[in-house]
Design an enzyme around this catalytic site. Structure first.
Site, PDB file in Angstrom:
ATOM      1  N   GLU A   1      10.146  -5.911   3.732  1.00 50.06           N
ATOM      2  CA  GLU A   1      10.264  -6.825   3.180  1.00 50.06           C
ATOM      3  C   GLU A   1      10.151  -6.921   1.074  1.00 50.06           C
ATOM      4  O   GLU A   1      10.541  -8.609   0.965  1.00 50.06           O
ATOM      5  CB  GLU A   1       9.303  -8.271   3.994  1.00 50.06           C
ATOM      6  CG  GLU A   1       9.911  -7.903   5.299  1.00 50.06           C
ATOM      7  CD  GLU A   1       9.200  -7.262   6.789  1.00 50.06           C
ATOM      8  OE1 GLU A   1       8.658  -6.985   7.443  1.00 50.06           O
ATOM      9  OE2 GLU A   1       8.782  -6.105   5.535  1.00 50.06           O
TER      10      GLU A   1
ATOM     11  N   HIS B   1      -4.850 -35.798  14.424  1.00 51.81           N
ATOM     12  CA  HIS B   1      -3.235 -36.712  14.676  1.00 51.81           C
ATOM     13  C   HIS B   1      -2.588 -35.495  15.090  1.00 51.81           C
ATOM     14  O   HIS B   1      -1.729 -36.118  15.537  1.00 51.81           O
ATOM     15  CB  HIS B   1      -3.237 -37.605  13.550  1.00 51.81           C
ATOM     16  CG  HIS B   1      -4.348 -38.565  13.212  1.00 51.81           C
ATOM     17  ND1 HIS B   1      -4.115 -40.029  13.553  1.00 51.81           N
ATOM     18  CD2 HIS B   1      -5.358 -38.311  12.601  1.00 51.81           C
ATOM     19  CE1 HIS B   1      -5.201 -40.704  12.889  1.00 51.81           C
ATOM     20  NE2 HIS B   1      -5.935 -39.503  12.453  1.00 51.81           N
TER      21      HIS B   1
ATOM     22  N   LYS C   1       9.682  -2.982  13.923  1.00 49.32           N
ATOM     23  CA  LYS C   1      10.541  -3.452  12.850  1.00 49.32           C
ATOM     24  C   LYS C   1      11.297  -1.840  12.737  1.00 49.32           C
ATOM     25  O   LYS C   1      12.075  -1.843  12.078  1.00 49.32           O
ATOM     26  CB  LYS C   1       9.176  -2.293  11.476  1.00 49.32           C
ATOM     27  CG  LYS C   1       8.144  -3.464  11.114  1.00 49.32           C
ATOM     28  CD  LYS C   1       6.676  -2.635  10.150  1.00 49.32           C
ATOM     29  CE  LYS C   1       6.431  -3.208   9.893  1.00 49.32           C
ATOM     30  NZ  LYS C   1       5.376  -2.997   9.051  1.00 49.32           N
TER      31      LYS C   1
ATOM     32  N   LYS D   1       0.874  -1.757   0.065  1.00 43.62           N
ATOM     33  CA  LYS D   1      -0.183  -0.218  -0.041  1.00 43.62           C
ATOM     34  C   LYS D   1       0.771   1.392   0.382  1.00 43.62           C
ATOM     35  O   LYS D   1       0.344   2.448  -0.659  1.00 43.62           O
ATOM     36  CB  LYS D   1      -0.620  -0.336   1.009  1.00 43.62           C
ATOM     37  CG  LYS D   1      -2.006   1.646   1.370  1.00 43.62           C
ATOM     38  CD  LYS D   1      -2.528   1.106   2.595  1.00 43.62           C
ATOM     39  CE  LYS D   1      -3.469   0.088   3.430  1.00 43.62           C
ATOM     40  NZ  LYS D   1      -4.332   0.267   4.061  1.00 43.62           N
TER      41      LYS D   1
ATOM     42  N   GLY E   1      -4.960  -4.254   5.484  1.00 38.46           N
ATOM     43  CA  GLY E   1      -4.203  -5.370   4.649  1.00 38.46           C
ATOM     44  C   GLY E   1      -5.432  -7.006   5.353  1.00 38.46           C
ATOM     45  O   GLY E   1      -5.861  -7.765   4.111  1.00 38.46           O
ATOM     46  N   ARG E   2      -5.506  -7.465   6.418  1.00 38.67           N
ATOM     47  CA  ARG E   2      -6.419  -8.399   6.805  1.00 38.67           C
ATOM     48  C   ARG E   2      -7.245  -8.206   6.471  1.00 38.67           C
ATOM     49  O   ARG E   2      -7.897  -9.188   6.358  1.00 38.67           O
ATOM     50  CB  ARG E   2      -5.863  -8.665   8.177  1.00 38.67           C
ATOM     51  CG  ARG E   2      -6.847  -7.750   9.546  1.00 38.67           C
ATOM     52  CD  ARG E   2      -5.725  -7.589  10.522  1.00 38.67           C
ATOM     53  NE  ARG E   2      -6.318  -6.752  11.176  1.00 38.67           N
ATOM     54  CZ  ARG E   2      -5.763  -5.201  11.369  1.00 38.67           C
ATOM     55  NH1 ARG E   2      -4.616  -5.257  11.002  1.00 38.67           N
ATOM     56  NH2 ARG E   2      -6.433  -4.259  12.339  1.00 38.67           N
TER      57      ARG E   2
ATOM     58  N   GLU F   1      -4.676  -9.612  15.299  1.00 35.93           N
ATOM     59  CA  GLU F   1      -3.877  -8.287  14.611  1.00 35.93           C
ATOM     60  C   GLU F   1      -5.007  -7.027  14.976  1.00 35.93           C
ATOM     61  O   GLU F   1      -4.882  -6.465  15.344  1.00 35.93           O
ATOM     62  CB  GLU F   1      -3.538  -7.932  13.296  1.00 35.93           C
ATOM     63  CG  GLU F   1      -2.695  -7.090  12.657  1.00 35.93           C
ATOM     64  CD  GLU F   1      -2.108  -7.234  11.402  1.00 35.93           C
ATOM     65  OE1 GLU F   1      -0.851  -7.561  11.717  1.00 35.93           O
ATOM     66  OE2 GLU F   1      -2.541  -6.275  10.867  1.00 35.93           O
TER      67      GLU F   1
END
Length: 526
Positions: free
Chosen positions: A218, A387, A502, A212, A269-270, A356
């Site tokens: 990253e 399992h 960050k 954005k 973002g999420r 978040e």
């Protein structure tokens, strides 16, 4: 008028603990359990059903939760959100992800722009671009069609779109709608990018850079990694890359990209899977029509979330029961357990979306809260999880509420009969068995084999996991998270908790460290 108050100041908050606790193992036993399954069920969009019979509630508890919903003004707050009020108080922003899939209320104008029209415009631009790629009108330098799309992003630019792609990959192949294979690069660990690049033909790949701000460390690092690979292959990177970014970012008008599609600050973002962030990769992978069906399912479920009748609003009921479990029953975690391999990364997406959003210890005004907020969320698809960690869920010292998701039919539509039943029947049998096993338990003189039961769960059931069902499923959980944030009076739409690390990482890379930070930097040979 909407009033934002802390949960523990509400009268209904004080009344909830006084309601007699439901003895789940008792009420779910025998024919009583069958009656509950029929009674405690709410229709969702796209043919889904939310069933909460195995939750630790009854009519009295639900009445208390209805009072909470009304006193906390949940319906009014949702209406304020979708009509464009500033709900993200931390960043002083509107919250508009619902507008990416439909208009729930009034026209929302921000920055002089009709935002619904803006989002539709971006979807149309993406659809046009995707159709040209599929038709061979947009090609690589050699005039050859692109066969693979790779999304470069992190957090919400990766988790949601990746989960949605995996959810529909087999369905699209079965229905002849699979256009391009999609891959995802997210981790700044160079092994991630290298593994993806080694698995594709870069000459026939198109890369989507998602940031954005256009400054995500990253993502830009991985972009450089990809550009080096393209250069080393003798390719012009600008013929292989598109950007999904904001109109004000440095990527917006760069000649380094074939095209740029836009999002804005009003979509976190999420919550961006239904925006250009998910739209570009899903439209390229499956075609714009499939993405449109996904949006349609989400829009239909959003309409149900706007229902002021609490017991006809599946996301609101789910949210309120979750608050009851967290704040009255004292359960600190919840598990999302899809009995569908296609939803293998859906719990990871919800982990970010939930933790978040509601992992906050201050309210909307920056004041400390004195009650628990968001739970720890985890999950894996069944039957694999059975399992793995179900041992703790069944017999551990903590009770973890569960949310199952199951579908009557597989996506592939073909199956084999083994020992009298199909694979899909075996999968569904396990889901049904687990709901009852957790609720009812089993008596045994050998305590090692005794199951106390009383472990609550809900289940969302559908016919087949298709684009509309996936959109409805996504919307349900997004709206559940929103309603819980409203009850707890936290801002579910900022994420200051991701920032400190960050900042310190930048200090490490600039060698501006001392104390423990320098010591750890030295240990890692930075």
């Amino acid at each position: 008028m909407v009033t934002w108050s802390n949960f523990d100041t509400l009268t209904s908050y004080e009344e909830l603990p006084k309601i007699e606790r439901v003895k789940l193992a008792e009420v779910m036993a025998g024919e009583n359990g069958a009656d509950r399954v029929k009674k405690y069920s709410i229709p969702m969009a796209a043919g889904l059903t939310y069933n909460y019979a195995a939750k630790q509630v009854d009519d009295q508890v639900l009445e208390g939760l209805e009072k909470l919903a009304k006193e906390a003004q949940l319906a009014d707050k949702f209406k304020a959100l979708y009509n464009g009020e500033v709900i993200n108080t931390g960043e002083k922003r509107l919250v508009l992800h619902h507008l990416t899939r439909g208009q729930l209320g009034d026209a929302v104008v921000a920055d002089g722009v009709d935002k619904r029209a803006f989002y539709v415009e971006q979807q149309e631009k993406i659809a046009e671009f995707a159709n040209k790629v599929h038709a061979g009108e947009i090609t690589n330098a050699a005039g050859e069609k692109f066969t693979t799309v790779v999304q470069i992003g992190i957090g919400g630019s990766d988790l949601g779109p990746r989960a949605m792609y995996l959810a529909l990959e087999n369905w699209a192949k079965k229905n002849g709608l699979f256009k391009m294979e999609a891959k995802f690069i997210s981790n700044v660990d160079p092994d991630d990018a290298a593994a993806v690049l080694n698995s594709i033909d870069v000459a026939h790949s198109i890369f989507i850079l998602v940031s954005k701000s256009g400054t995500t460390l990253e993502t830009l690092t991985n972009e450089s990694f990809v550009k080096d690979a393209l250069k080393n292959a003798g390719l012009d990177a600008s013929r292989h890359m598109i950007a999904v970014t904001s109109e004000t970012s440095p990527l917006a008008k760069s000649e380094d990209y074939l095209a740029a599609f836009f999002m804005d600050d009003y979509i976190g973002g999420r919550f961006s899977s239904t925006s250009s962030v998910g739209g570009a990769v899903l439209s390229l992978a499956f075609g714009p029509e499939v993405f449109a069906q996904f949006l349609e399912g989400a829009a239909e479920e959003d309409k149900l979330a706007a229902n002021e009748n609490v017991l006809e609003n599946p996301a609101m009921v789910d949210a309120l029961i979750g608050v009851y479990e967290r704040n009255v029953l004292g359960y600190p975690a919840t598990a999302v357990l899809p009995y569908s391999q296609a939803l293998s990364r859906f719990p990871a997406h919800l982990q970010q979306a939930d933790m978040e959003s509601n992992g906050k210890s201050v309210n909307r005004f920056g004041e400390p809260v004195n009650y628990p907020t968001g739970p720890v969320l985890f999950g894996e698809p069944g039957t694999n999880g059975q399992h793995s960690f179900y041992q703790l869920l069944h017999q551990g010292t903590d009770i973890v509420p569960l949310q199952f998701v199951g579908f009557k039919n597989s996506q592939i539509g073909t199956d084999v009969v083994i020992q009298g039943s199909t694979s899909q029947q075996k999968l569904c049998a396990n889901a049904a068995a687990q709901v009852v096993a957790f609720a009812c338990g089993k008596e045994d003189e050998n305590l090692n084999k005794k199951f106390d039961g009383g472990r609550p769960s809900s289940i969302i059931i559908g016919e087949t996991l298709d684009p509309k069902a996936l959109g409805a499923l996504l919307s349900h959980f997004e709206n559940k998270i929103m309603f819980q944030g409203f009850v707890w009076n936290v801002n579910s739409f900022d994420q200051e908790g991701v920032q400190l690390g960050k900042v310190l990482a930048k200090k490490v890379l600039a060698h501006e460290t001392d104390g423990a930070l320098k010591a750890y930097s030295d240990l890692l040979n930075i």
